[in-house]
Design a protein around this motif. Structure first.
Motif, PDB file in Angstrom:
ATOM      1  N   ASP A 142      -1.430 -19.862  -8.834  1.00 32.11           N
ATOM      2  CA  ASP A 142      -1.669 -18.669  -8.024  1.00 32.11           C
ATOM      3  C   ASP A 142      -2.083 -19.032  -6.599  1.00 32.11           C
ATOM      4  O   ASP A 142      -2.210 -18.153  -5.749  1.00 32.11           O
ATOM      5  CB  ASP A 142      -2.763 -17.798  -8.652  1.00 32.11           C
ATOM      6  CG  ASP A 142      -2.360 -17.200  -9.988  1.00 32.11           C
ATOM      7  OD1 ASP A 142      -3.198 -17.193 -10.909  1.00 32.11           O
ATOM      8  OD2 ASP A 142      -1.203 -16.751 -10.113  1.00 32.11           O
ATOM      9  N   THR A 143      -2.316 -20.301  -6.347  1.00 30.60           N
ATOM     10  CA  THR A 143      -2.710 -20.750  -5.021  1.00 30.60           C
ATOM     11  C   THR A 143      -1.629 -20.420  -4.003  1.00 30.60           C
ATOM     12  O   THR A 143      -0.465 -20.772  -4.181  1.00 30.60           O
ATOM     13  CB  THR A 143      -2.979 -22.260  -5.018  1.00 30.60           C
ATOM     14  OG1 THR A 143      -4.099 -22.532  -5.854  1.00 30.60           O
ATOM     15  CG2 THR A 143      -3.258 -22.761  -3.608  1.00 30.60           C
ATOM     16  N   ALA A 144      -2.007 -19.713  -2.954  1.00 32.62           N
ATOM     17  CA  ALA A 144      -1.050 -19.269  -1.935  1.00 32.62           C
ATOM     18  C   ALA A 144      -1.797 -18.523  -0.841  1.00 32.62           C
ATOM     19  O   ALA A 144      -2.991 -18.216  -0.991  1.00 32.62           O
ATOM     20  CB  ALA A 144       0.008 -18.360  -2.541  1.00 32.62           C
ATOM     21  N   VAL A 145      -1.068 -18.226   0.229  1.00 31.51           N
ATOM     22  CA  VAL A 145      -1.562 -17.275   1.214  1.00 31.51           C
ATOM     23  C   VAL A 145      -1.098 -15.887   0.766  1.00 31.51           C
ATOM     24  O   VAL A 145       0.103 -15.674   0.551  1.00 31.51           O
ATOM     25  CB  VAL A 145      -1.020 -17.590   2.619  1.00 31.51           C
ATOM     26  CG1 VAL A 145      -1.428 -16.487   3.600  1.00 31.51           C
ATOM     27  CG2 VAL A 145      -1.538 -18.936   3.092  1.00 31.51           C
ATOM     28  N   TYR A 146      -2.033 -14.999   0.621  1.00 31.30           N
ATOM     29  CA  TYR A 146      -1.739 -13.635   0.178  1.00 31.30           C
ATOM     30  C   TYR A 146      -1.739 -12.715   1.391  1.00 31.30           C
ATOM     31  O   TYR A 146      -2.696 -12.699   2.175  1.00 31.30           O
ATOM     32  CB  TYR A 146      -2.781 -13.179  -0.837  1.00 31.30           C
ATOM     33  CG  TYR A 146      -2.592 -13.785  -2.193  1.00 31.30           C
ATOM     34  CD1 TYR A 146      -2.833 -15.148  -2.399  1.00 31.30           C
ATOM     35  CD2 TYR A 146      -2.157 -13.035  -3.282  1.00 31.30           C
ATOM     36  CE1 TYR A 146      -2.634 -15.725  -3.644  1.00 31.30           C
ATOM     37  CE2 TYR A 146      -1.969 -13.602  -4.534  1.00 31.30           C
ATOM     38  CZ  TYR A 146      -2.214 -14.950  -4.700  1.00 31.30           C
ATOM     39  OH  TYR A 146      -2.018 -15.517  -5.942  1.00 31.30           O
ATOM     40  N   GLN A 180      -6.201 -16.880   2.397  1.00 29.71           N
ATOM     41  CA  GLN A 180      -5.909 -18.005   1.513  1.00 29.71           C
ATOM     42  C   GLN A 180      -6.628 -17.840   0.185  1.00 29.71           C
ATOM     43  O   GLN A 180      -7.841 -17.571   0.153  1.00 29.71           O
ATOM     44  CB  GLN A 180      -6.340 -19.318   2.176  1.00 29.71           C
ATOM     45  CG  GLN A 180      -6.144 -20.550   1.309  1.00 29.71           C
ATOM     46  CD  GLN A 180      -4.694 -20.908   1.111  1.00 29.71           C
ATOM     47  OE1 GLN A 180      -3.899 -20.894   2.069  1.00 29.71           O
ATOM     48  NE2 GLN A 180      -4.307 -21.222  -0.114  1.00 29.71           N
ATOM     49  N   VAL A 181      -5.890 -18.042  -0.880  1.00 30.72           N
ATOM     50  CA  VAL A 181      -6.462 -18.101  -2.233  1.00 30.72           C
ATOM     51  C   VAL A 181      -6.139 -19.483  -2.787  1.00 30.72           C
ATOM     52  O   VAL A 181      -4.968 -19.875  -2.844  1.00 30.72           O
ATOM     53  CB  VAL A 181      -5.882 -17.005  -3.145  1.00 30.72           C
ATOM     54  CG1 VAL A 181      -6.327 -17.224  -4.582  1.00 30.72           C
ATOM     55  CG2 VAL A 181      -6.313 -15.633  -2.653  1.00 30.72           C
ATOM     56  N   THR A 182      -7.183 -20.213  -3.152  1.00 31.86           N
ATOM     57  CA  THR A 182      -7.009 -21.544  -3.711  1.00 31.86           C
ATOM     58  C   THR A 182      -7.680 -21.604  -5.074  1.00 31.86           C
ATOM     59  O   THR A 182      -8.871 -21.288  -5.193  1.00 31.86           O
ATOM     60  CB  THR A 182      -7.613 -22.617  -2.794  1.00 31.86           C
ATOM     61  OG1 THR A 182      -7.002 -22.526  -1.499  1.00 31.86           O
ATOM     62  CG2 THR A 182      -7.369 -24.002  -3.356  1.00 31.86           C
ATOM     63  N   VAL A 183      -6.908 -21.989  -6.080  1.00 33.93           N
ATOM     64  CA  VAL A 183      -7.426 -22.085  -7.440  1.00 33.93           C
ATOM     65  C   VAL A 183      -7.406 -23.549  -7.855  1.00 33.93           C
ATOM     66  O   VAL A 183      -6.345 -24.176  -7.909  1.00 33.93           O
ATOM     67  CB  VAL A 183      -6.581 -21.243  -8.414  1.00 33.93           C
ATOM     68  CG1 VAL A 183      -7.210 -21.277  -9.809  1.00 33.93           C
ATOM     69  CG2 VAL A 183      -6.459 -19.812  -7.914  1.00 33.93           C
ATOM     70  N   SER A 184      -8.563 -24.081  -8.136  1.00 34.05           N
ATOM     71  CA  SER A 184      -8.667 -25.488  -8.521  1.00 34.05           C
ATOM     72  C   SER A 184      -8.596 -25.629 -10.035  1.00 34.05           C
ATOM     73  O   SER A 184      -9.029 -24.753 -10.780  1.00 34.05           O
ATOM     74  CB  SER A 184      -9.971 -26.078  -7.996  1.00 34.05           C
ATOM     75  OG  SER A 184     -11.073 -25.422  -8.592  1.00 34.05           O
ATOM     76  N   SER A 185      -8.046 -26.744 -10.458  1.00 35.94           N
ATOM     77  CA  SER A 185      -7.886 -26.971 -11.911  1.00 35.94           C
ATOM     78  C   SER A 185      -9.088 -27.671 -12.496  1.00 35.94           C
ATOM     79  O   SER A 185      -9.977 -28.140 -11.790  1.00 35.94           O
ATOM     80  CB  SER A 185      -6.623 -27.785 -12.173  1.00 35.94           C
ATOM     81  OG  SER A 185      -6.671 -29.001 -11.467  1.00 35.94           O
TER      82      SER A 185
END
Length: 116
Positions: A89-93, A111-116
């Protein structure tokens, strides 16, 4: 000229939640559909979710059951509640609005950043 201002992006761990907001200003205007698009590095922009002034919604298959779009017509604001976030889902929204004259407006992106 309609202006869209987004807020709510950030960094979150996988499985977490974020809520994006997008407020339209600069009226008077009549906005029909409002929605969210996203673009990840090296990928094309894709529709995430859209909602009409009447409340009808449409979602990308990849976010169905996890994301919820809602709208406050009185405030010309659209929200995107994102749950069970995944690294993909990491992307610029970016927020989008289409007015009654079928003109497109875009926000600056968050910016949305989802770390694993």
């Amino acid at each position: 000229q309609v202006q869209l201002v987004e807020s709510g992006g950030g960094l979150v761990q996988a499985g977490g939640s974020l809520r994006l907001s997008c407020a339209a200003s600069g009226g008077p205007f009549s906005i029909n559909a409002m929605g969210w698009y996203r673009q990840a590095p090296g990928k094309q922009r894709e529709l995430v979710a859209v909602i009409t002034s009447g409340g009808a919604t449409n979602y990308a298959d990849s976010v169905k059951g996890r994301f919820t779009i809602s709208r406050d017509n009185a405030k010309n604001t659209v929200y995107l509640q994102m749950n069970s976030l995944k690294p993909e889902d990491t992307a610029v929204y970016k927020c989008n609005a289409v007015d009654s004259g079928k003109r497109d407006y875009w926000g600056q992106g968050t910016q949305v950043t989802v770390s694993s």
